[in-house]
Design an enzyme around this catalytic site. Structure first.
Site, PDB file in Angstrom:
ATOM      1  CB  CYS A   1      42.812  39.565  42.479  1.00  0.00           C
ATOM      2  SG  CYS A   1      42.950  39.287  44.004  1.00  0.00           S
TER       3      CYS A   1
ATOM      4  CG  HIS B   1      45.880  43.523  43.725  1.00  0.00           C
ATOM      5  ND1 HIS B   1      44.795  43.961  43.165  1.00  0.00           N
ATOM      6  CD2 HIS B   1      45.486  42.577  44.465  1.00  0.00           C
ATOM      7  CE1 HIS B   1      43.785  43.291  43.687  1.00  0.00           C
ATOM      8  NE2 HIS B   1      44.058  42.415  44.570  1.00  0.00           N
TER       9      HIS B   1
ATOM     10  CD  GLU C   1      45.495  46.555  41.155  1.00  0.00           C
ATOM     11  OE1 GLU C   1      46.167  45.759  40.583  1.00  0.00           O
ATOM     12  OE2 GLU C   1      44.921  46.555  42.336  1.00  0.00           O
TER      13      GLU C   1
HETATM   14  N1  LIG Z   1      40.872  40.924  45.385  1.00  0.00           N
HETATM   15  C1  LIG Z   1      40.340  39.911  44.600  1.00  0.00           C
HETATM   16  O1  LIG Z   1      39.998  39.955  43.525  1.00  0.00           O
HETATM   17  C2  LIG Z   1      39.917  38.940  45.343  1.00  0.00           C
HETATM   18  C3  LIG Z   1      39.425  37.527  45.051  1.00  0.00           C
HETATM   19  C4  LIG Z   1      38.685  36.629  45.830  1.00  0.00           C
HETATM   20  N2  LIG Z   1      37.403  37.342  46.190  1.00  0.00           N
HETATM   21  C5  LIG Z   1      39.345  36.017  47.054  1.00  0.00           C
HETATM   22  O2  LIG Z   1      39.131  36.573  48.182  1.00  0.00           O
HETATM   23  O3  LIG Z   1      40.468  35.527  46.842  1.00  0.00           O
END
Ligand SMILES: NC(=O)CC[C@H](N)C(=O)O
Length: 398
Positions: A269, A362, A364
């Site tokens: 992410c 994600h 995980e």
């Molecule tokens: N879950 C995250 O790592 C989000 C990454 C970043 N803050 C976004 O909004 O895209």
């Protein structure tokens, strides 16, 4: 089963920066809060959502109409606290019914000082956010809800948006912390050490490493390359995290050093966005982002579709038809490995000349489907030390 007496409703209003106001009742703490209004389509996993540090600075609107049904427990939190700036739901459960429940969500929100609102039309609100895009918002309850609307709106319009917002350091741990594989059932010798830079890490991530025999040293967001060397990193991981990836210049520099040293790298992410930046690509803000546990992603190498958990408002601006030479040419070729099937947004990057890859979603899976768990195995396979330890374990008949 625990039943909770229905408190007399306290008035609350959610005000969006477009001037619309959504009236409901207070949920959790009474007071006021400001943040970026975003919606999540997860049907389950509200405790994991609330405690995901990537939601810092955001007012989360749940599209699932009943929230709180299974209460809250001490095991499912993804970090040390709730991070959302505010919380908006259609119907808050009056009864927590689950054998693992230890208290109600309402009690938890109140105990942690999280201002929320219930009883609003979250479907209409979500449709508005889809049409207009993510907006700044405020929730005002109790006495705060009695203030003139124009004053509330002015406060919302004066608040900080997510563009240009730097938040990773605010959610990161202050001290290094080690998660040993034995804590999650691994019986042999550790297969190696991964240094995980905490930009807002979820607790399921080191657990996924531990289950596969990796020791994780979680380090603060401002850790330098020298320290990563000292820790004897077999691999480096950059976590998910809140805020605008354009603000994380120090971490981009750190990642460039990791890549130059050819230490295997994996990012999730925010970590994917920072790999994009380290390679020389830009990032941009999506109109309303991807948040939920039902987002379809194509793995372009295999043609497999994964249903994924996502929570991002920014994305990497990289060409879909690759491989290409990275704009930072020293890092060689890179390809977009995964794309979102809803809108073609970049969902993964893979370096062809370096042991480095990352995904925007994600794997995980907390909460969420487990389709992408193979990425943790892929990372471990890229660690030279782990490979040989695995072979030894196999010889020993484990
Ligand atoms: N879950 C995250 O790592 C989000 C990454 C970043 N803050 C976004 O909004 O895209």
């Amino acid at each position: 089963m625990t039943t909770h007496a229905t408190p007399a409703p306290t008035p609350a209003v959610l005000v969006l920066e477009d001037g619309s106001a959504w009236e409901g009742s207070a949920y959790g703490a009474v007071g006021s809060t400001l943040g970026e209004a975003v919606f999540s389509t997860g049907m389950t996993g509200y405790q994991e959502t609330l405690t995901d540090p990537s939601y810092a600075g955001q007012i989360v609107i749940q599209t699932a109409p009943h929230i709180g049904n299974t209460g809250v427990n001490d095991e499912d939190a993804e970090s040390r606290r709730i991070w959302v700036a505010g919380y908006a739901v259609r119907e808050a459960a009056r009864i927590s019914s689950n054998w693992r429940s230890q208290r109600s969500l309402d009690e938890e929100l109140t105990a942690q000082g999280i201002v929320g609102i219930r009883g609003i039309d979250t479907r209409a609100l979500t449709r508005r956010l889809r049409e207009v895009g993510a907006m700044r918002a405020g929730i005002f309850s109790g006495d705060q809800a009695d203030r003139p609307r124009a004053e509330l709106l002015a406060e919302v319009r004066d608040s900080a948006g997510m563009l240009g917002r730097r938040l990773a350091e605010e959610v990161s741990i202050a001290e290094e912390h080690i998660v040993e594989p034995s804590e999650w059932g691994w019986e042999g010798e550790p297969r190696g050490t991964v240094v995980a830079v905490d930009l807002g890490i979820k607790s399921m991530t080191p657990r996924r490493f531990a289950e596969r025999g990796l020791r994780t040293v979680i380090v603060p967001a401002d850790t330098g390359f020298q320290r990563i060397r000292e820790l004897g990193a077999d691999g480096v991981f950059f976590s998910n995290g809140p805020g605008d990836p354009e603000t994380a210049d120090e971490q981009v520099q750190l990642l460039r050093e990791v890549l130059r040293a050819k230490i295997p790298f994996f990012g999730i992410c925010f970590g994917n966005q920072l790999l994009g930046r380290a390679l020389g690509f830009g990032t941009y803000k999506l109109p309303f982002g991807h948040r939920g546990i039902n987002q379809p992603v194509l793995d372009r190498a295999t043609g497999t579709v994964e249903i994924t958990a996502q929570n991002h408002g920014f994305a990497v601006d990289a060409p879909l038809d690759g491989p290409v030479t990275a704009p930072q040419e020293e890092f060689g070729r890179v390809e977009v490995s995964h794309v979102c099937l809803n809108d073609d947004v970049v969902e993964g990057l893979r370096c062809l000349d370096l042991p480095a890859f990352s995904v925007q979603y994600h794997p995980e899976a907390a909460a969420g489907p487990h389709d992408a768990a193979y990425l943790f195995d892929r990372f471990i396979d890229s660690l030279p030390a782990a490979g040989s330890a695995a072979a030894t374990a196999q010889k020993a008949g484990k």
